[in-house]
Write an enzyme that holds these catalytic residues in place. Sequence first.
Site, PDB file in Angstrom:
ATOM      1  CE1 TYR A   1      -4.125   1.907   0.901  1.00  0.00           C
ATOM      2  CE2 TYR A   1      -2.586   3.227   2.177  1.00  0.00           C
ATOM      3  CZ  TYR A   1      -3.833   3.058   1.602  1.00  0.00           C
ATOM      4  OH  TYR A   1      -4.787   4.047   1.726  1.00  0.00           O
TER       5      TYR A   1
ATOM      6  CB  SER B   1      -0.216  13.936   8.357  1.00  0.00           C
ATOM      7  OG  SER B   1       0.534  13.308   9.358  1.00  0.00           O
TER       8      SER B   1
ATOM      9  NE  ARG C   1      13.405  -8.773  41.378  1.00  0.00           N
ATOM     10  CZ  ARG C   1      14.654  -9.154  41.196  1.00  0.00           C
ATOM     11  NH1 ARG C   1      14.942 -10.417  40.961  1.00  0.00           N
ATOM     12  NH2 ARG C   1      15.626  -8.283  41.237  1.00  0.00           N
TER      13      ARG C   1
ATOM     14  CD  GLN D   1       5.393  -3.694  40.585  1.00  0.00           C
ATOM     15  OE1 GLN D   1       6.034  -2.675  40.851  1.00  0.00           O
ATOM     16  NE2 GLN D   1       5.830  -4.591  39.729  1.00  0.00           N
TER      17      GLN D   1
ATOM     18  NE  ARG E   1       5.130   1.980  38.226  1.00  0.00           N
ATOM     19  CZ  ARG E   1       6.314   1.361  38.370  1.00  0.00           C
ATOM     20  NH1 ARG E   1       6.690   0.883  39.551  1.00  0.00           N
ATOM     21  NH2 ARG E   1       7.117   1.237  37.345  1.00  0.00           N
TER      22      ARG E   1
ATOM     23  N   GLY F   1      15.128  -4.231  36.592  1.00  0.00           N
ATOM     24  CA  GLY F   1      16.273  -4.403  35.695  1.00  0.00           C
ATOM     25  C   GLY F   1      16.054  -5.486  34.664  1.00  0.00           C
TER      26      GLY F   1
ATOM     27  CD  GLU G   1      -3.622   2.744   8.210  1.00  0.00           C
ATOM     28  OE1 GLU G   1      -2.734   2.029   7.727  1.00  0.00           O
ATOM     29  OE2 GLU G   1      -4.367   3.442   7.513  1.00  0.00           O
TER      30      GLU G   1
HETATM   31  C1  LIG Z   1      -5.588  13.558   8.295  1.00  0.00           C
HETATM   32  C2  LIG Z   1      -6.555  13.328   7.149  1.00  0.00           C
HETATM   33  C3  LIG Z   1      -7.812  12.690   7.673  1.00  0.00           C
HETATM   34  C4  LIG Z   1      -6.844  14.724   6.556  1.00  0.00           C
HETATM   35  O1  LIG Z   1      -7.272  14.608   5.282  1.00  0.00           O
HETATM   36  P1  LIG Z   1      -7.857  15.800   4.422  1.00  0.00           P
HETATM   37  O2  LIG Z   1      -8.123  15.289   3.081  1.00  0.00           O
HETATM   38  O3  LIG Z   1      -7.031  17.017   4.601  1.00  0.00           O
HETATM   39  O4  LIG Z   1      -9.162  15.863   5.147  1.00  0.00           O
HETATM   40  P2  LIG Z   1     -10.077  16.939   5.698  1.00  0.00           P
HETATM   41  O5  LIG Z   1     -10.140  18.114   4.772  1.00  0.00           O
HETATM   42  O6  LIG Z   1      -9.731  17.142   7.107  1.00  0.00           O
HETATM   43  O7  LIG Z   1     -11.357  16.081   5.577  1.00  0.00           O
HETATM   44  C5  LIG Z   1     -12.045  15.869   4.410  1.00  0.00           C
HETATM   45  C6  LIG Z   1     -13.327  15.169   4.789  1.00  0.00           C
HETATM   46  O8  LIG Z   1     -13.072  13.776   4.778  1.00  0.00           O
HETATM   47  C7  LIG Z   1     -13.377  13.218   6.021  1.00  0.00           C
HETATM   48  N1  LIG Z   1     -12.423  12.117   6.220  1.00  0.00           N
HETATM   49  C8  LIG Z   1     -11.085  12.180   6.392  1.00  0.00           C
HETATM   50  N2  LIG Z   1     -10.582  10.951   6.468  1.00  0.00           N
HETATM   51  C9  LIG Z   1     -11.614  10.091   6.349  1.00  0.00           C
HETATM   52  C10 LIG Z   1     -11.727   8.684   6.357  1.00  0.00           C
HETATM   53  N3  LIG Z   1     -10.654   7.896   6.541  1.00  0.00           N
HETATM   54  N4  LIG Z   1     -12.949   8.152   6.185  1.00  0.00           N
HETATM   55  C11 LIG Z   1     -14.036   8.911   6.006  1.00  0.00           C
HETATM   56  N5  LIG Z   1     -13.976  10.245   6.002  1.00  0.00           N
HETATM   57  C12 LIG Z   1     -12.792  10.825   6.170  1.00  0.00           C
HETATM   58  C13 LIG Z   1     -13.245  14.329   7.000  1.00  0.00           C
HETATM   59  O9  LIG Z   1     -13.990  14.076   8.146  1.00  0.00           O
HETATM   60  C14 LIG Z   1     -13.792  15.465   6.196  1.00  0.00           C
HETATM   61  O10 LIG Z   1     -15.199  15.357   6.203  1.00  0.00           O
HETATM   62  P3  LIG Z   1     -16.102  16.660   6.167  1.00  0.00           P
HETATM   63  O11 LIG Z   1     -15.697  17.421   4.959  1.00  0.00           O
HETATM   64  O12 LIG Z   1     -15.795  17.394   7.433  1.00  0.00           O
HETATM   65  O13 LIG Z   1     -17.487  16.114   6.134  1.00  0.00           O
HETATM   66  C15 LIG Z   1      -6.035  12.328   6.109  1.00  0.00           C
HETATM   67  O14 LIG Z   1      -5.371  12.904   5.129  1.00  0.00           O
HETATM   68  C16 LIG Z   1      -5.343  11.157   6.719  1.00  0.00           C
HETATM   69  O15 LIG Z   1      -5.994  10.172   6.957  1.00  0.00           O
HETATM   70  N6  LIG Z   1      -3.999  11.224   7.048  1.00  0.00           N
HETATM   71  C17 LIG Z   1      -3.275  10.156   7.686  1.00  0.00           C
HETATM   72  C18 LIG Z   1      -2.529   9.345   6.664  1.00  0.00           C
HETATM   73  C19 LIG Z   1      -2.521   7.884   6.983  1.00  0.00           C
HETATM   74  O16 LIG Z   1      -3.232   7.381   7.841  1.00  0.00           O
HETATM   75  N7  LIG Z   1      -1.741   7.157   6.230  1.00  0.00           N
HETATM   76  C20 LIG Z   1      -1.705   5.745   6.361  1.00  0.00           C
HETATM   77  C21 LIG Z   1      -0.721   5.167   5.394  1.00  0.00           C
HETATM   78  S1  LIG Z   1      -0.696   3.414   5.415  1.00  0.00           S
HETATM   79  C22 LIG Z   1       0.098   2.939   6.811  1.00  0.00           C
HETATM   80  O17 LIG Z   1       0.536   3.700   7.622  1.00  0.00           O
HETATM   81  C23 LIG Z   1       0.258   1.449   6.972  1.00  0.00           C
HETATM   82  C24 LIG Z   1       0.437   0.968   8.369  1.00  0.00           C
HETATM   83  C25 LIG Z   1       1.372  -0.196   8.363  1.00  0.00           C
HETATM   84  C26 LIG Z   1       0.974  -1.367   9.208  1.00  0.00           C
HETATM   85  O18 LIG Z   1      -0.190  -1.562   9.605  1.00  0.00           O
HETATM   86  O19 LIG Z   1       1.901  -2.161   9.408  1.00  0.00           O
HETATM   87  C1  LIG Z   2       6.587   1.505  10.725  1.00  0.00           C
HETATM   88  C2  LIG Z   2       5.822   2.300   9.725  1.00  0.00           C
HETATM   89  C3  LIG Z   2       5.131   1.649   8.712  1.00  0.00           C
HETATM   90  C4  LIG Z   2       4.458   2.374   7.740  1.00  0.00           C
HETATM   91  N1  LIG Z   2       3.832   1.710   6.722  1.00  0.00           N
HETATM   92  C5  LIG Z   2       3.262   2.428   5.716  1.00  0.00           C
HETATM   93  C6  LIG Z   2       2.677   1.764   4.597  1.00  0.00           C
HETATM   94  O1  LIG Z   2       2.650   0.529   4.515  1.00  0.00           O
HETATM   95  N2  LIG Z   2       2.164   2.516   3.599  1.00  0.00           N
HETATM   96  C7  LIG Z   2       2.162   3.876   3.650  1.00  0.00           C
HETATM   97  O2  LIG Z   2       1.672   4.500   2.719  1.00  0.00           O
HETATM   98  N3  LIG Z   2       2.673   4.532   4.725  1.00  0.00           N
HETATM   99  C8  LIG Z   2       3.228   3.844   5.749  1.00  0.00           C
HETATM  100  N4  LIG Z   2       3.766   4.503   6.830  1.00  0.00           N
HETATM  101  C9  LIG Z   2       3.727   5.951   6.871  1.00  0.00           C
HETATM  102  C10 LIG Z   2       2.779   6.502   7.938  1.00  0.00           C
HETATM  103  O3  LIG Z   2       1.442   6.287   7.587  1.00  0.00           O
HETATM  104  C11 LIG Z   2       3.059   7.978   8.165  1.00  0.00           C
HETATM  105  O4  LIG Z   2       4.354   8.093   8.710  1.00  0.00           O
HETATM  106  C12 LIG Z   2       2.030   8.577   9.089  1.00  0.00           C
HETATM  107  O5  LIG Z   2       0.784   8.714   8.448  1.00  0.00           O
HETATM  108  C13 LIG Z   2       2.465   9.928   9.675  1.00  0.00           C
HETATM  109  O6  LIG Z   2       2.743  10.822   8.678  1.00  0.00           O
HETATM  110  P1  LIG Z   2       4.124  11.647   8.619  1.00  0.00           P
HETATM  111  O7  LIG Z   2       5.211  10.679   8.695  1.00  0.00           O
HETATM  112  O8  LIG Z   2       3.989  12.532   7.441  1.00  0.00           O
HETATM  113  O9  LIG Z   2       4.132  12.511   9.918  1.00  0.00           O
HETATM  114  P2  LIG Z   2       4.055  14.087   9.997  1.00  0.00           P
HETATM  115  O10 LIG Z   2       2.699  14.527   9.591  1.00  0.00           O
HETATM  116  O11 LIG Z   2       5.206  14.712   9.312  1.00  0.00           O
HETATM  117  O12 LIG Z   2       4.187  14.271  11.564  1.00  0.00           O
HETATM  118  C14 LIG Z   2       5.228  14.982  12.211  1.00  0.00           C
HETATM  119  C15 LIG Z   2       4.652  15.779  13.388  1.00  0.00           C
HETATM  120  O13 LIG Z   2       3.806  16.803  12.888  1.00  0.00           O
HETATM  121  C16 LIG Z   2       2.563  16.801  13.558  1.00  0.00           C
HETATM  122  N5  LIG Z   2       1.518  17.255  12.629  1.00  0.00           N
HETATM  123  C17 LIG Z   2       1.373  16.941  11.321  1.00  0.00           C
HETATM  124  N6  LIG Z   2       0.297  17.538  10.802  1.00  0.00           N
HETATM  125  C18 LIG Z   2      -0.273  18.247  11.791  1.00  0.00           C
HETATM  126  C19 LIG Z   2      -1.431  19.081  11.885  1.00  0.00           C
HETATM  127  N7  LIG Z   2      -2.236  19.266  10.849  1.00  0.00           N
HETATM  128  N8  LIG Z   2      -1.709  19.639  13.067  1.00  0.00           N
HETATM  129  C20 LIG Z   2      -0.919  19.435  14.120  1.00  0.00           C
HETATM  130  N9  LIG Z   2       0.174  18.657  14.117  1.00  0.00           N
HETATM  131  C21 LIG Z   2       0.502  18.068  12.966  1.00  0.00           C
HETATM  132  C22 LIG Z   2       2.353  15.364  13.988  1.00  0.00           C
HETATM  133  O14 LIG Z   2       1.489  15.285  15.120  1.00  0.00           O
HETATM  134  C23 LIG Z   2       3.783  14.933  14.326  1.00  0.00           C
HETATM  135  O15 LIG Z   2       4.051  15.296  15.658  1.00  0.00           O
HETATM  136  C24 LIG Z   2       4.436   3.788   7.816  1.00  0.00           C
HETATM  137  C25 LIG Z   2       5.102   4.437   8.859  1.00  0.00           C
HETATM  138  C26 LIG Z   2       5.793   3.712   9.808  1.00  0.00           C
HETATM  139  C27 LIG Z   2       6.520   4.439  10.896  1.00  0.00           C
END
Ligand SMILES: CC(C)(COP(=O)(O)OP(=O)(O)OC[C@H]1O[C@@H](n2cnc3c(N)ncnc32)[C@H](O)[C@@H]1OP(=O)(O)O)[C@@H](O)C(=O)NCCC(=O)NCCSC(=O)CCCC(=O)O
Ligand SMILES: Cc1cc2nc3c(=O)[nH]c(=O)nc-3n(C[C@H](O)[C@H](O)[C@H](O)COP(=O)(O)OP(=O)(O)OC[C@H]3O[C@@H](n4cnc5c(N)ncnc54)[C@H](O)[C@@H]3O)c2cc1C
Length: 663
Positions: free
Chosen positions: A135, A144, A310, A330, A333, A401, A424
């Site tokens: 993905y 983000s 322990r 303990q 916590r 430790g 995520e």
């Molecule tokens: C932070 C946001 C939510 C902001 O997005 P944006 O387009 O700027 O959104 P906005 O203008 O604030 O909102 C637009 C609109 O979209 C909605 N929305 C946002 N996200 C979702 C969702 N997931 N489902 C359903 N609705 C969603 C928001 O609530 C907003 O709705 P609204 O306009 O207020 O009605 C988004 O961009 C985001 O989800 N960022 C985080 C990125 C992330 O999670 N990446 C994951 C990569 S994969 C990964 O990490 C794999 C993990 C590995 C493992 O498991 O091992």
């Molecule tokens: C182990 C691991 C596995 C991953 N696997 C995948 C994968 O399989 N596929 C994939 O696509 N991605 C993957 N990722 C990426 C992951 O989803 C992103 O790292 C995550 O979504 C955070 O985004 P960033 O790194 O841009 O953090 P940033 O957004 O740069 O965060 C840096 C700091 O800025 C702050 N910040 C950012 N935006 C705001 C805001 N709007 N307001 C206030 N504070 C803010 C955050 O709180 C944080 O403290 C993985 C990451 C890790 C560490």
Amino acid sequence: MERVDHLAHERNKSEFDVDAMKIVWAGSPHAFELSDRISKLVASDPGFRKDNRTMLSRKDLFKNTLRKAAYAWKTIVDLHLSEEEAAKLRFYVDEPAYTDLHWGMFVPAIKGQGTDEQQQKWLPLAYKMQIIGCYAQTELGHGSNVQGLETTATFDPQTDEFIIHSPTLTSSKWWPGGLGKVATHAIAYARLIVGGRDYGVNGFIVQLRSLEDHSPLPGITVGDIGMKFGNGAYNTMDNGVLQFDHVRIPRDQMLMRVSQVTREGKYKQSDVPRQLVYGTMVYVRQTIVADASCALSRAVCIATRYSAVRRQFGSQNGGPETQVIDYKTQQSRLFPLLASAYAFRFIGEWLKWLYTDVTQRLQANDFSTLPEAHACTAGLKSLTTTATADGIEECRKLCGGHGYLCSSGLPELFAVYVPACTYEGDNTVLLLQVARFLMKTVSQLGVKKPVGTIGYMTRVDHLMQCRCGVQRAEDWLNPSALLEAFEARAARMSVACAQNLSNFDNPEEGFAELSADLVEAAVAHCQLIIVSKFIEKLQQEIPGKGVKQQLEVLCNIYTLFLLHKHQGDFLSTGCITPKHASLANDQLRSLYSQVRPNAIALVDAFNYTDHFLGSILGCYDGNVYPKLYEAAWEDPLNDSVVPDGYHQYIRPLLKQQIRTARL
Ligand SMILES: CC(C)(COP(=O)(O)OP(=O)(O)OC[C@H]1O[C@@H](n2cnc3c(N)ncnc32)[C@H](O)[C@@H]1OP(=O)(O)O)[C@@H](O)C(=O)NCCC(=O)NCCSC(=O)CCCC(=O)O
Ligand SMILES: Cc1cc2nc3c(=O)[nH]c(=O)nc-3n(C[C@H](O)[C@H](O)[C@H](O)COP(=O)(O)OP(=O)(O)OC[C@H]3O[C@@H](n4cnc5c(N)ncnc54)[C@H](O)[C@@H]3O)c2cc1C
């Protein structure tokens, strides 16, 4: 040699039916049978050995992960395991691998965002692992801010293809798991450009590597991003970097459930909301909440068993010293973490239900609950992963430790788990999403009736002025008193934020300025969800001698611990007085005493094998010291009594002749 159970005296003390609790923990008799059978299968197979992980070099470690993943697949095929059994097997193998992303994100993304035809074409290949997917969303410059992604997918009407391109260094895909060395395909997220117009981010299926010799296809540059935190740990995963140089893919490899591009180059939007492009993240966040209870319960199991083994101080007349679990510090916590593990288990179950419900509604074109599902998955993912990561580290400290030794299992567990606070969705960014949902709800009060987890806002007038009725410590055991305190706190914090926001001419500026307060309001709301779902769970019939009573104790500990920890919120919003706070604390102390005799049985109910726990301190029989002593001698450093390097670096030092006035 006869095996002695050093914790037998603890097990004899318990006041409830542990086998019945095992079923409650697993979710059902079927889920218990499945977990029990598959965990034993993995534990008894030397092919899944994991005790040497922290000592391997990255290359050996990674190759070993590839071996295990292939062996797990062979086991699944040979034993004709069902999808459910296969998923459990991967869980108990307990090693992050490319398969997590293949099954956990690649397949769900195609299911959620692909059309029926796309699913028919790609899913059978993925199910048989004839292709391996990842993905690829996050980039070097943006994680983000998904809308800020830079990779482009430009439609070429001449050839009926998309050209996938990385225009800048910061547009390189960066982080996707499985990408670095394994995946043959990716769901790559890119800006859709049709006829010169930018339609925002969409998913595309892109082949990365040859299915014959695994070499990257033309235009693809791909590799691993390097060593990560901790030994072993998440380094079994090949998080990757990827650049596209004008890579062409057929038009039908754009995931087209949400929007389509026609042969003529026309962009069309389905009648499903655009947010469904983010749907895979909602699904995965839900699974992360369920996993939080697994990771936390594992750490808690280790720390609880070891705390009973322990002993320090307190010996009188040559008698045994005090078991450290008997110290109130303990307990204060450890037991809230034990209670949190159970609370997270139940919230995970509930969230799964919510997710299934929203998915069924979406299929019937009912999109009304999507915002709530997004807020719940985002908020609960944030809350449970933060508490779990902190909780694992606390468990390490609770083990003194020895907790710092890799053989305790805790350092690796922490290192594997802690990125869950970031991946995520960064936990703070996700709480800000919850805050947006809360502010929208407050601003629409009187216009739109809040329902579901935000339903308490219908009683906002009452919640803004209600007074806590607790007079004695026991009154805090009343679920209505607890719920009202948590509802009042959440409502008051949200309303206060909304009022402050209204003082700003520009709402976005106000939101940014008040974001720290908004995050606290979001936390209060999410804690209320967990508390209320735990209380709801206890309103059901729960079979087994003493099981429900134990769960009531744990629910009260979880809730009163939160109230104690966040008493600043409760006091400053006027929901309780200092007297109420002090009564809550008295009640909490007495609950710790009630849980004490049952502590070991409550962690036994997780039904973890010693293999899965991977911890000498947490082993079932509590025979910690001989095992620690033996394990030390297994370390490669002890292969020889005189270390490598002695002749080069130690002996010359000892034999040197320095003649100075000072020495
Ligand atoms: C932070 C946001 C939510 C902001 O997005 P944006 O387009 O700027 O959104 P906005 O203008 O604030 O909102 C637009 C609109 O979209 C909605 N929305 C946002 N996200 C979702 C969702 N997931 N489902 C359903 N609705 C969603 C928001 O609530 C907003 O709705 P609204 O306009 O207020 O009605 C988004 O961009 C985001 O989800 N960022 C985080 C990125 C992330 O999670 N990446 C994951 C990569 S994969 C990964 O990490 C794999 C993990 C590995 C493992 O498991 O091992
Ligand atoms: C182990 C691991 C596995 C991953 N696997 C995948 C994968 O399989 N596929 C994939 O696509 N991605 C993957 N990722 C990426 C992951 O989803 C992103 O790292 C995550 O979504 C955070 O985004 P960033 O790194 O841009 O953090 P940033 O957004 O740069 O965060 C840096 C700091 O800025 C702050 N910040 C950012 N935006 C705001 C805001 N709007 N307001 C206030 N504070 C803010 C955050 O709180 C944080 O403290 C993985 C990451 C890790 C560490």
